[in-house]
Design a protein around this motif. Structure first.
Motif, PDB file in Angstrom:
ATOM      1  N   VAL A   1       0.854  -1.189   0.000  1.00 24.10           N
ATOM      2  CA  VAL A   1       0.000   0.000   0.000  1.00 24.10           C
ATOM      3  C   VAL A   1       0.892   1.241   0.000  1.00 24.10           C
ATOM      4  CG1 VAL A   1      -1.816   1.264   1.204  1.00 24.10           C
ATOM      5  CG2 VAL A   1      -1.790  -1.254   1.260  1.00 24.10           C
TER       6      VAL A   1
ATOM      7  N   THR B   1       2.041   4.632   0.930  1.00 22.36           N
ATOM      8  CA  THR B   1       1.731   5.328   2.181  1.00 22.36           C
ATOM      9  C   THR B   1       2.628   6.544   2.346  1.00 22.36           C
ATOM     10  OG1 THR B   1       1.106   3.204   3.203  1.00 22.36           O
ATOM     11  CG2 THR B   1       1.565   5.051   4.691  1.00 22.36           C
TER      12      THR B   1
ATOM     13  N   TYR C   1      -5.551   4.347   0.876  1.00 21.26           N
ATOM     14  CA  TYR C   1      -6.571   3.291   0.823  1.00 21.26           C
ATOM     15  C   TYR C   1      -7.551   3.485  -0.329  1.00 21.26           C
ATOM     16  CZ  TYR C   1      -9.207   6.582   3.915  1.00 21.26           C
ATOM     17  OH  TYR C   1      -9.821   7.677   4.485  1.00 21.26           O
TER      18      TYR C   1
ATOM     19  N   THR D   1     -11.933  -0.679   0.382  1.00 15.73           N
ATOM     20  CA  THR D   1     -10.862   0.172   0.895  1.00 15.73           C
ATOM     21  C   THR D   1     -10.325  -0.268   2.264  1.00 15.73           C
ATOM     22  OG1 THR D   1     -12.594   1.669   1.671  1.00 15.73           O
ATOM     23  CG2 THR D   1     -11.524   2.221  -0.410  1.00 15.73           C
ATOM     24  N   ARG D   2     -11.169  -0.795   3.119  1.00 18.18           N
ATOM     25  CA  ARG D   2     -10.731  -1.190   4.462  1.00 18.18           C
ATOM     26  C   ARG D   2      -9.602  -2.221   4.439  1.00 18.18           C
ATOM     27  NH1 ARG D   2     -12.593  -1.933   9.913  1.00 18.18           N
ATOM     28  NH2 ARG D   2     -10.787  -2.878  10.940  1.00 18.18           N
TER      29      ARG D   2
ATOM     30  N   SER E   1      -6.984  -2.463   2.717  1.00 19.14           N
ATOM     31  CA  SER E   1      -5.675  -1.813   2.628  1.00 19.14           C
ATOM     32  C   SER E   1      -5.231  -1.276   3.980  1.00 19.14           C
ATOM     33  CB  SER E   1      -5.720  -0.684   1.600  1.00 19.14           C
ATOM     34  OG  SER E   1      -5.932  -1.194   0.305  1.00 19.14           O
ATOM     35  N   LEU E   2      -6.158  -0.713   4.742  1.00 17.01           N
ATOM     36  CA  LEU E   2      -5.824  -0.233   6.080  1.00 17.01           C
ATOM     37  C   LEU E   2      -5.366  -1.388   6.967  1.00 17.01           C
ATOM     38  CD1 LEU E   2      -8.627   2.326   7.038  1.00 17.01           C
ATOM     39  CD2 LEU E   2      -6.286   2.798   6.313  1.00 17.01           C
TER      40      LEU E   2
ATOM     41  N   TYR F   1     -13.766   5.628   8.893  1.00 16.58           N
ATOM     42  CA  TYR F   1     -12.802   4.560   9.157  1.00 16.58           C
ATOM     43  C   TYR F   1     -12.263   4.627  10.580  1.00 16.58           C
ATOM     44  CZ  TYR F   1     -13.248   3.639   4.245  1.00 16.58           C
ATOM     45  OH  TYR F   1     -13.779   3.338   3.021  1.00 16.58           O
TER      46      TYR F   1
END
Length: 250
Positions: A27, A29, A77, A108-109, A111-112, A138
């Motif tokens: 991911v 970041t 994300y 999307t979650r 990726s977090l 989130y």
């Protein structure tokens, strides 16, 4: 669930980002690191609005948190597909509701979760999260799962009130700070009052505080017009309240 017109309004801020982009568990970041010593077991998750960590405003804010002693991670994300910054231009006509189906929580979650798992492997055990608009949703979700130890939301979007507030109280142990404002269809005055009713007067043992910034509009804490004295005071006030919250609660 829906957005409001102010979700894609605001001003691009000026500055030179100091952080670096890193690949964390696949991911992309944005990482902002304090220049001095800092607790290596703690980190702030910076959960952006629909413009993603690519927006300079978000990078500058992440840098500011780092300047106050916290290592900050802003995961992309949105998978390299944020709302483009030119959507902020008057008359852009960007259709947020066409964009949203490809950026739901289900998409999307994960990726977090990957980033958080990787950071835990690096020795980080204590997380705070600050979420703006879309990212506020989130913060609540991570707090429901007790992944984070302190929560800050600024003009959160996509919350179900009172259901999400009641779930937060029943499931989360993370103290909660809400930065709210005058004009916000996503978290309007009645939702602000409901939060105070449910959390206030020490009813939520981990801790609760709501700040209110008069004369500000949804998006002010990250995309506010710094030429407007009230908005400038609101953006700076929301940032200070978040820093103070993390210092006290993490």
């Amino acid at each position: 669930m829906s957005f409001c017109a102010h979700c894609v309004k605001g001003v691009t801020h000026e500055g030179t980002p100091q952080g670096k982009w890193e690949d964390i568990a696949g991911v992309n970041t944005y990482v902002a690191t304090p220049s001095g010593d800092y607790p290596k077991d703690k980190a702030i998750l910076f959960l952006t609005d629909v413009f993603g960590p690519q927006l300079i405003n978000a990078q500058l804010l992440a840098d500011d948190f780092a300047a106050n002693g916290f290592k900050v991670f802003a995961p992309d994300y949105l998978h390299g597909d944020p709302v483009p910054p030119d959507a902020l231009n008057p008359g852009s006509g960007f259709d947020l509701m066409k964009w949203f189906p490809n950026h739901t929580q289900e998409k999307t979650r994960p990726s977090l979760d990957k980033v958080i798992a990787a950071l835990k492997e690096q020795g980080i055990t204590v997380f705070g999260a600050t979420g703006y608009c879309f990212g506020g949703r989130y913060v609540f979700d991570l707090a429901f799962d007790n992944v984070i130890q302190a929560s800050v939301v600024s003009h959160p979007s996509l919350l179900q009130v009172p259901a999400d507030l009641e779930k937060y109280i029943s499931t989360s142990k993370a103290p909660l700070l809400i930065n709210s404002c005058t004009v916000d269809s996503q978290f309007p005055p009645e939702s602000q009052a409901k939060a105070d009713e449910l959390f206030g007067d020490d009813k939520f043992a981990p801790g609760y505080k709501r700040e209110y910034f008069d004369g500000c509009t949804h998006g002010f804490a990250v995309r506010g017009d710094m030429s407007d004295p009230k908005v400038k005071a609101g953006k700076e006030g929301a940032f200070k309240s978040a820093v103070d919250w993390f210092i006290a609660k993490l």
